[in-house]
Structures are given as structure tokens and as C-alpha cells.
Design a protein around this motif. Structure first.
Motif, mmCIF file in Angstrom:
data_model
loop_
_atom_site.group_PDB
_atom_site.id
_atom_site.type_symbol
_atom_site.label_atom_id
_atom_site.label_comp_id
_atom_site.label_asym_id
_atom_site.label_seq_id
_atom_site.Cartn_x
_atom_site.Cartn_y
_atom_site.Cartn_z
ATOM 1 N N GLY A 1 -48.419 81.874 -21.452
ATOM 2 C CA GLY A 1 -47.031 81.448 -21.385
ATOM 3 C C GLY A 1 -46.497 81.600 -19.969
ATOM 4 N N MET A 2 -45.571 80.694 -19.571
ATOM 5 C CA MET A 2 -45.021 80.727 -18.214
ATOM 6 C C MET A 2 -43.529 80.461 -18.259
ATOM 7 N N VAL A 3 -42.761 81.302 -17.540
ATOM 8 C CA VAL A 3 -41.318 81.121 -17.422
ATOM 9 C C VAL A 3 -40.979 81.032 -15.943
ATOM 10 N N PHE A 4 -40.225 79.979 -15.564
ATOM 11 C CA PHE A 4 -39.884 79.734 -14.170
ATOM 12 C C PHE A 4 -38.433 80.110 -13.893
ATOM 13 N N GLN A 5 -38.133 80.313 -12.613
ATOM 14 C CA GLN A 5 -36.766 80.634 -12.217
ATOM 15 C C GLN A 5 -35.813 79.484 -12.516
ATOM 16 N N ASN A 6 -36.274 78.251 -12.357
ATOM 17 C CA ASN A 6 -35.380 77.094 -12.512
ATOM 18 C C ASN A 6 -35.394 76.520 -13.928
ATOM 19 N N TYR A 7 -35.904 77.290 -14.895
ATOM 20 C CA TYR A 7 -35.928 76.942 -16.326
ATOM 21 C C TYR A 7 -36.943 75.836 -16.647
ATOM 22 N N ALA A 8 -36.963 74.727 -15.852
ATOM 23 C CA ALA A 8 -37.920 73.626 -16.051
ATOM 24 C C ALA A 8 -37.825 73.033 -17.450
ATOM 25 N N LEU A 9 -36.597 72.895 -17.961
ATOM 26 C CA LEU A 9 -36.383 72.265 -19.261
ATOM 27 C C LEU A 9 -36.292 70.749 -19.095
ATOM 28 N N PHE A 10 -36.702 70.007 -20.125
ATOM 29 C CA PHE A 10 -36.557 68.557 -20.126
ATOM 30 C C PHE A 10 -35.103 68.228 -20.452
ATOM 31 N N PRO A 11 -34.366 67.579 -19.530
ATOM 32 C CA PRO A 11 -32.926 67.389 -19.745
ATOM 33 C C PRO A 11 -32.586 66.460 -20.899
ATOM 34 N N HIS A 12 -33.496 65.557 -21.262
ATOM 35 C CA HIS A 12 -33.219 64.582 -22.321
ATOM 36 C C HIS A 12 -33.613 65.103 -23.701
ATOM 37 N N MET A 13 -34.191 66.307 -23.760
ATOM 38 C CA MET A 13 -34.600 66.893 -25.039
ATOM 39 C C MET A 13 -33.642 68.008 -25.436
#
Length: 334
Positions: free
Chosen positions: A88-100
Motif C-alpha cells: 500500500g502507498m499513501v502520497f502527500q498530495n492524496y493522488a485521488l481521481f477527481p472524477h471518481m
């Protein structure tokens, strides 16, 4: 997940791990060895450019290894692509898909693994409850606060039940109050999930508060690794002592059990094994202020000084002083 017993964490070992970027005069990571025990919370701490994030990225598989080994439970993964490491990996900038939606973001790694729809729905619902976001699954990232977005990122990183979670400064973009709140959440997640956490930060207080052990990085190497208490109370070098917490440093030569600074003489607890100059590190909370008119108690070390400023921190005061022999220091008082 919450309705299952905690997973066992993975043991991660790096041996002689090196990363040399093309054109760089020195390696970013220079032959480090580190044994991360199964289920522990290991923090990689150091200033910018010290090699901690590069080390995490090599463990994750995002950076190629120049030399050395990375093993996961004894299996060498240094040449495996990132998607086959199951970390598992968690980034500082969240890296979420904005359209989901939040739920769709969390479900993404499960869909990539061809998990059935019913099982995906069950796991997503469980992990939303785990990160205290039950009822938020239909919201887009733009409809969530920064802290809620980071919780979604955490949920997405653990929903496929990895045995290790890598976190790259996940709280760096948050304000102080929210950062402290999510520190508690990350600590709770570590306890409940029972998996190995590898956490990168440059924040000393964060490292002390969260970690089972800390590896302090400097110039691509590990300066010292140990528990927070070991690093704070018995640092192996001046760099570790001054990087991890505030310090007063007095330099000089030791003769007959006393440190001669050139302007004062201090009794020291141990005699160095060499005859060269030494540094005595004293934490601010180990000093106390007394008026010059009060005579010292027998056996006390005394350093004449003048108070130059007092900084109020709520729970304590930081008193800045200028020593009569030159140099500055600080004292922490309730």
C-alpha cells in the motif's frame, strides 16, 4: 478490515541499498542497511535531500535500484515491478481521481485485482467505517476537506489488505491541528490493522509521536536507527542530537572528568575514548534558571548567562539566553 482479525505485517530488509542518479556527483542513497520488523511502525526521518524518500520509492518499486537488495519476508523484490509487490502507498498530495467518488477511488485497486462486485462493495463499506467516513462514499474529492481526502487515500491504500503500508509525508499539506488529529488516526490504524508501516517525514515531533523506531538519514546514509527514547536520550552523533529535538551544545576538551570550554568548566558524566575535541549536548528541559545572586548548590554545573528573550508556547516557555563566554542557548520551563 474491521470485521477480520488483524493481518500480520511483513518484514522488510534492505541490504547495501544504493541509488545513483545519472549525472549526480554523489549517490542519493549510499549503501544503507535496515531491518524493518514485521508489524512495526518505522519512520524514515531526515532533512530534504537526505535520501529518505528515495529509499521509500525504491521499496515501493517507483525507483530502480542501482545496487543492493530489498526483501519482503525473505523474498527479493528489488527487480519486481511496483504492481507485483502488493504494498500500500499513501502520497502527500492524496493522488485521488477527481472524477471518481470516494467509494470509487477506494474500489480502484480492487477492480484492478478483478475482485467481484459484492466483495468490493463489502470491503469499501468496511474501510470507509475504518477511517470514519461512513456516509461519505458518494462525494467527489472536491466535496471533501483536505483531511477527509487524506482519509480516502489511506482507505484506498489498505482496502486490498497489503501486509505493509508506505507513507510519503502524508500529512505535510495539512494545518497543525488537522495534522495532529490525523497522526492519532494513523496510529490507530496501525494498531487495528496490525501491518507494517514505513513512514517518511522531516517533522521530528511527528516521528517521536508515531514511531516504534526511527532511522535518521543524512547525506544518503543512516546516521542512527533506534527507538524514539534511544535517539533522544542517547544520540550517537551530534547531528542526531541536534536534528531530533532542541539542544544546547558545548564544545571543548575533557580533562579529569571535566569539560573545559575555554570559558567554563563543566563536570561530565563520561570520559571520551579519544583526546580530541568533544561536544556536550544538553536538552533545554535539563537546564534551569537561577538568579545570579543565588549561590550554586554543591556539585551543580553553572553557566553564567543573560536572558535575551522569552517565547510563550502555552504549556511551556522557551527562554533564550546568551552565555557570558559567547554563544547562545535555550532553557525550557513549565
Amino acid at each position: 478490515m474491521p470485521d477480520a482479525p488483524p493481518a500480520s505485517g511483513a518484514r522488510i530488509e534492505v541490504e547495501g541499498l544504493t541509488k545513483h542518479f545519472p549525472g549526480a556527483a554523489v549517490p542519493a542513497v549510499d549503501g544503507i542497511d535496515l531491518d524493518i520488523r514485521a508489524g512495526e511502525f518505522m519512520t524514515l526521518l531526515g532533512p530534504s535531500g537526505s535520501g529518505k524518500t528515495t529509499t521509500l520509492n525504491m521499496i515501493a518499486g517507483f525507483e530502480a535500484v542501482t545496487a543492493g537488495r530489498i526483501t519482503l519476508d525473505g523474498n527479493d523484490i528489488a527487480r519486481l515491478p511496483a504492481y507485483r509487490r502488493n504494498l500500500g502507498m499513501v502520497f502527500q498530495n492524496y493522488a485521488l481521481f477527481p472524477h471518481m467518488s470516494a467509494a470509487e477511488n477506494i474500489a480502484f485497486p480492487l477492480r484492478q485485482r478483478k475482485i467481484g462486485k459484492a466483495e468490493i462493495a463489502r470491503r469499501v463499506a468496511n474501510v470507509l467505517e475504518l477511517v470514519h467516513l461512513g456516509g461519505y462514499g458518494d462525494r467527489l474529492p472536491s466535496q471533501l476537506s483536505g483531511g477527509q481526502q487524506q482519509r480516502v487515500a489511506l482507505a484506498r491504500a489498505v482496502v486490498f489488505e497489503p501486509r505493509a503500508l508506505l507513507l510519503d509525508e502524508p500529512l505535510g499539506a495539512l494545518d497543525k491541528k488537522l495534522r495532529e488529529s490525523l497522526q492519532l488516526e494513523i496510529s490507530r490504524l496501525h494498531r487495528e490493522l496490525g501491518i507494517t508501516f514505513v513512514f517518511v517525514t522531516h517533522d521530528q515531533d511527528e516521528a517521536l509521536a508515531l514511531s516504534d523506531r526511527i532511522a535518521v538519514f543524512r547525506d544518503g546514509r543512516i546516521e542512527q536507527a533506534g527507538t524514539p527514547t534511544e535517539l533522544y536520550e542517547t544520540p550517537a552523533s551530534r547531528f542526531v542530537a541536534t536534528f531530533l529535538g532542541d539542544s544546547n551544545v558545548f564544545t571543548g576538551h575533557v580533562r579529569d572528568g571535566r569539560l573545559d570550554t575555554g570559558w567554563s568548566s563543566l563536570q561530565v558524566p563520561a570520559t571520551p575514548t579519544n583526546d580530541g575535541p568533544v561536544a556536550l549536548v544538553v536538552r533545554p528541559e535539563r537546564l534551569r534558571l537561577t538568579p545570579a545572586s543565588d549561590g550554586p548548590a554543591p556539585g551543580d554545573n553553572v553557566l553564567p548567562a543573560t536572558v535575551t528573550d522569552v517565547v510563550y508556547h502555552g504549556a511551556f516557555r522557551r527562554v533564550l539566553v546568551r552565555f557570558d563566554g559567547g554563544g547562545t542557548g535555550q532553557v525550557r520551563e513549565p
